[in-house]
Write an enzyme that holds these catalytic residues in place. Structure first.
Site, PDB file in Angstrom:
ATOM      1  CB  THR A 179      46.345 -12.111 -63.828  1.00  0.00           C
ATOM      2  OG1 THR A 179      45.611 -13.303 -64.375  1.00  0.00           O
ATOM      3  CG2 THR A 179      47.912 -12.967 -63.474  1.00  0.00           C
ATOM      4  CB  VAL A 180      48.240 -10.053 -58.896  1.00  0.00           C
ATOM      5  CG1 VAL A 180      49.099  -8.708 -58.369  1.00  0.00           C
ATOM      6  CG2 VAL A 180      46.836  -9.981 -58.348  1.00  0.00           C
ATOM      7  CB  CYS A 181      51.358  -7.679 -63.555  1.00  0.00           C
ATOM      8  SG  CYS A 181      52.779  -7.361 -64.391  1.00  0.00           S
ATOM      9  CB  ILE A 182      52.905  -7.431 -58.228  1.00  0.00           C
ATOM     10  CG1 ILE A 182      53.729  -6.577 -57.193  1.00  0.00           C
ATOM     11  CG2 ILE A 182      52.765  -8.963 -57.473  1.00  0.00           C
ATOM     12  CD1 ILE A 182      53.163  -6.707 -55.648  1.00  0.00           C
ATOM     13  CG  ASN A 222      50.466  -2.071 -61.234  1.00  0.00           C
ATOM     14  OD1 ASN A 222      50.512  -1.298 -60.191  1.00  0.00           O
ATOM     15  ND2 ASN A 222      51.419  -1.958 -62.116  1.00  0.00           N
TER      16      ASN A 222
END
Lengths: 383, 167
Positions: free
Chosen positions: B89-92, B83
C-alpha cells in the site's frame, strides 16, 4: 462498453493539424468531472466549475477544489461568459473535428503514396492553409461540403457553389440564358430544374434557419437572463440535520417528494444530494423537469446511496486479505451454534412474556423480534 | 445502466490516459465492466535504483470518487521504499483526503482534491520513488536503511528490481 468511445476529450485534437485547440477545449471543461461545463458557476476565488460539481464539492468540504480557499454554496454566481463560449464551441466542435480528422487522414494517405493526381495536390494546399488558420476560419470548407451535396440535384454544377455564399443582394442579376431563380434561395438554375429543386430547397432552408437560431444563442441567453427572474424556480434551503429526528426528516422528505427509507445518515446524504441537484437545476438555463431530477436521484441512490451495498465493505475492510474464512467458521462452528441457540431462547422467552397466550410456535407475532436472529442463524449456518 | 458521476469521470480519465499517456505510465480499468478497479504500470524513474524496473499497482476507487481519493497498492511485492507499506500500500499525501491528517505533517495543498487525477497520482508516485519522504515512513525498516545505510538501501532496491524482472 461503447461508452468509452462516446466520450469526447481534449486529447481528441492531438495528432491533428488543429492540436492547438486541445488546451482551448480543456479550459472549457470542468476540472472536477472532466466534462464540458454544465451551467458554469464562479466561486469567490474566481474558479469555475459545473454548478452540480461545485455544489457537491462544497457540501462535502467547504473548499474550492482548485485553490482550497474556503467558500460557500450561497456565494456561487453564474458565469455567463463561459456558458456562451461553451455553447459556441460545442456547436462548432463536430464539424471542426471532422475537418481536422479528414486532413489528418489525407495527410497520412499522402505520406504513404507518391502524390500523382492534380486535384489531390490542391487538397494538400488546403491542408497547409488551414493548418495556419484558426478554428473559426475552418468553416468555409464545411460550406463547400454542403454545396457538394447540393450538386447531387440535377442542375448546373458550376453555378451553385459560386453563388451560394453571396446569394443575398444578387436578386437583380438575371441572365437571360434559359435560367430561372429559385424563389426560396434566390439561386439561379435551369428552368426545368426549378420545380424539383424547390422541394429540396425548402427543407434546406429550414435546416439553415435552425442553425441560425443556434448561432444566436448568445442573444438568446441575454433574453433569457432578462426573463428568468420572473419564472425562476425557488432554491431549496439546507436543513440542520442535527436538530431533526428521523421522523421529522421523513415528514420533510414526503413534502419534498423524495424517498424516505433508510437510516438517518443515508437520509442526510440523500437530502444533500437532492438539494444539490435541485439548486444546480435552478442555475441552469434550461431547467429539467422534476421527474428528470428524481431519475437522477435514483441513479445516485443506486450507485452511492442505499442501493450500493458495496460502499461499506469496499474500503477499510477490517479482515485482512489472507483471512481464512472457511477455517475460522469450521473451528468456531460450535460457538456459533451455541450463541444462536441462546439467542433463540432469549427471543422466544421475550415473545412469550410480551404477548401472553401466544406460544413460540405462532409465527405472526414473532416475526419482528425473531426475524433478525433467524436470518443471522441461516447465514451462519451456511458457512 | 445509468452511469454514476464517478464512472463517467473515470471513463474520461481512462480515455485521456490512453490517448495521451505520460511517459513511463500505463493505467486503465482491468475490465470496462468495473470502472472502480484499475491496474497501473509504472516504470522506475531513471537515475534511481528503481531504474529499469516495471512496477504493477492496483487502484481502487470509492463510489464517491472524485470527492474521495482512491487507494493504491503495489502488487507482486518488491517495492522496498520508505513510503510503501510492506504489503504494497502506497502512503503518499496526494492519496489522503484533505480532512484528516493522521501524520500531522502534510500541507493541505499536497493532499487529495477532486481536481487531482489518476495521472497526477501516478506521476507523484513516480517522483516519490525517486525521492522518498522521510517524515512519514510507512516501512520503518526501509526508512531507517535509507537514512543510515544508503548504499545498502540502493543495493536492496536494485536486487528487488532484478528479482521482479525475473533475472
Amino acid at each position: 462498453m461503447e461508452n468509452s468511445l462516446e466520450i469526447t476529450d481534449s486529447t481528441d485534437w492531438l495528432g491533428t493539424p488543429l492540436q492547438l485547440l486541445a488546451p482551448l477545449e480543456s479550459s472549457l471543461r470542468c476540472q472536477v468531472c472532466k466534462d464540458f461545463f454544465d451551467t458554469p458557476m464562479i466561486t469567490s476565488c474566481s474558479h469555475s466549475f459545473c454548478s452540480l460539481c461545485i455544489r457537491r464539492c462544497l457540501t462535502a468540504d467547504n473548499k474550492c477544489p482548485i485553490c482550497r480557499e474556503g467558500d460557500q454554496v450561497l456565494k456561487l454566481r453564474r458565469n455567463w461568459a463561459v456558458q456562451e463560449l461553451l455553447d459556441t464551441f460545442k456547436t462548432a466542435r463536430p464539424a471542426v473535428m471532422e475537418l481536422a480528422r479528414k486532413f489528418k487522414a489525407l495527410k497520412e494517405q499522402e505520406e504513404n503514396q507518391v502524390p500523382e493526381p492534380q486535384p489531390k495536390k490542391r487538397k494538400a494546399n488546403q491542408i497547409e492553409q488551414s493548418q495556419e488558420v484558426s478554428s473559426v476560419e475552418a468553416s468555409p470548407p464545411r460550406l463547400r461540403t454542403r454545396s457538394r451535396s447540393v450538386k447531387a440535384v440535377p442542375q448546373e454544377p458550376e453555378v451553385i457553389p459560386e453563388i451560394i455564399e453571396d446569394s443575398e443582394g444578387e436578386e437583380e442579376y438575371i441572365p437571360d440564358d434559359g435560367m430561372a431563380v429559385c424563389p426560396v434561395c434566390d439561386r439561379t438554375m435551369k428552368i426545368e430544374a426549378v420545380s424539383h429543386h424547390i422541394d429540396k430547397c425548402l427543407v434546406e432552408q429550414e435546416a439553415r434557419e435552425a442553425t441560425e437560431r443556434q448561432k444566436h444563442t448568445a442573444f438568446g441567453v441575454l433574453q433569457r437572463q432578462q426573463n428568468s427572474p420572473s419564472k425562476q424556480l425557488d432554491r431549496l434551503p439546507t436543513l440542520n440535520y442535527d436538530l431533526m429526528n428521523p421522523s421529522q426528516l421523513r415528514k420533510k422528505f414526503k413534502e419534498l417528494g423524495i424517498p424516505t427509507e433508510g437510516a438517518k445518515d443515508l437520509m442526510k446524504r440523500r437530502h444533500t444530494e437532492w438539494v444539490n441537484l435541485w439548486n444546480a437545476n435552478c442555475d441552469s438555463q434550461n431547467p429539467k423537469s422534476r421527474m428528470q431530477l428524481l431519475r437522477e436521484l435514483r441513479v445516485w441512490e443506486d450507485t452511492q446511496g442505499g442501493g450500493s451495498v458495496m460502499t461499506v465493505p469496499d474500503r477499510n475492510t477490517v479482515t485482512s486479505k489472507g483471512f481464512d474464512a472457511a477455517g475460522w467458521s469450521a473451528n468456531h462452528n460450535d460457538d456459533f451454534k451455541r450463541l444462536i441457540a441462546s439467542a433463540r431462547k432469549k427471543t422466544d422467552a421475550q415473545v412469550r412474556s410480551t404477548i401472553p397466550g401466544s406460544s413460540g410456535s405462532d409465527q405472526s407475532p414473532s416475526t419482528s423480534p425473531n426475524g433478525l436472529p433467524g436470518k443471522v442463524a441461516e447465514d451462519l449456518g451456511d458457512r | 445502466m445509468a452511469q454514476s458521476v464517478a464512472q463517467k469521470r473515470l471513463f474520461h480519465e481512462y480515455k485521456n490516459l490512453s490517448t495521451n499517456p505520460p511517459e513511463g505510465i500505463t493505467a486503465g480499468p482491468v475490465s470496462e465492466d468495473d470502472m472502480f478497479y484499475w491496474e497501473a504500470l509504472i516504470e522506475g524513474p531513471g537515475g534511481t535504483p528503481f531504474e529499469g524496473g516495471v512496477f504493477a499497482a492496483e487502484l481502487k476507487f470509492p463510489k464517491d470518487y472524485p470527492l474521495s481519493p482512491p487507494t493504491m497498492k503495489f502488487v507482486g511485492g518488491g517495492v522496498w521504499h520508505p513510503n510503501v507499506y510492506p504489503n504494497g500500500t502506497v502512503c503518499i499525501s496526494i492519496l489522503h483526503p484533505p480532512g484528516d491528517d493522521p501524520n500531522h505533517y502534510e500541507h493541505a495543498s499536497e493532499r487529495w482534491s477532486p481536481i487531482q487525477s489518476v495521472e497526477k497520482i501516478l506521476i507523484s508516485v513516480m517522483s516519490m520513488l525517486a525521492e522518498p519522504n522521510d517524515e512519514s515512513p510507512a516501512n520503518v525498516e526501509a526508512a531507517k536503511m535509507w537514512r543510515e545505510r544508503r548504499s545498502e538501501y540502493e543495493q536492496k532496491v536494485r536486487d528487488e528490481v532484478r528479482k521482479g524482472l525475473g533475472l
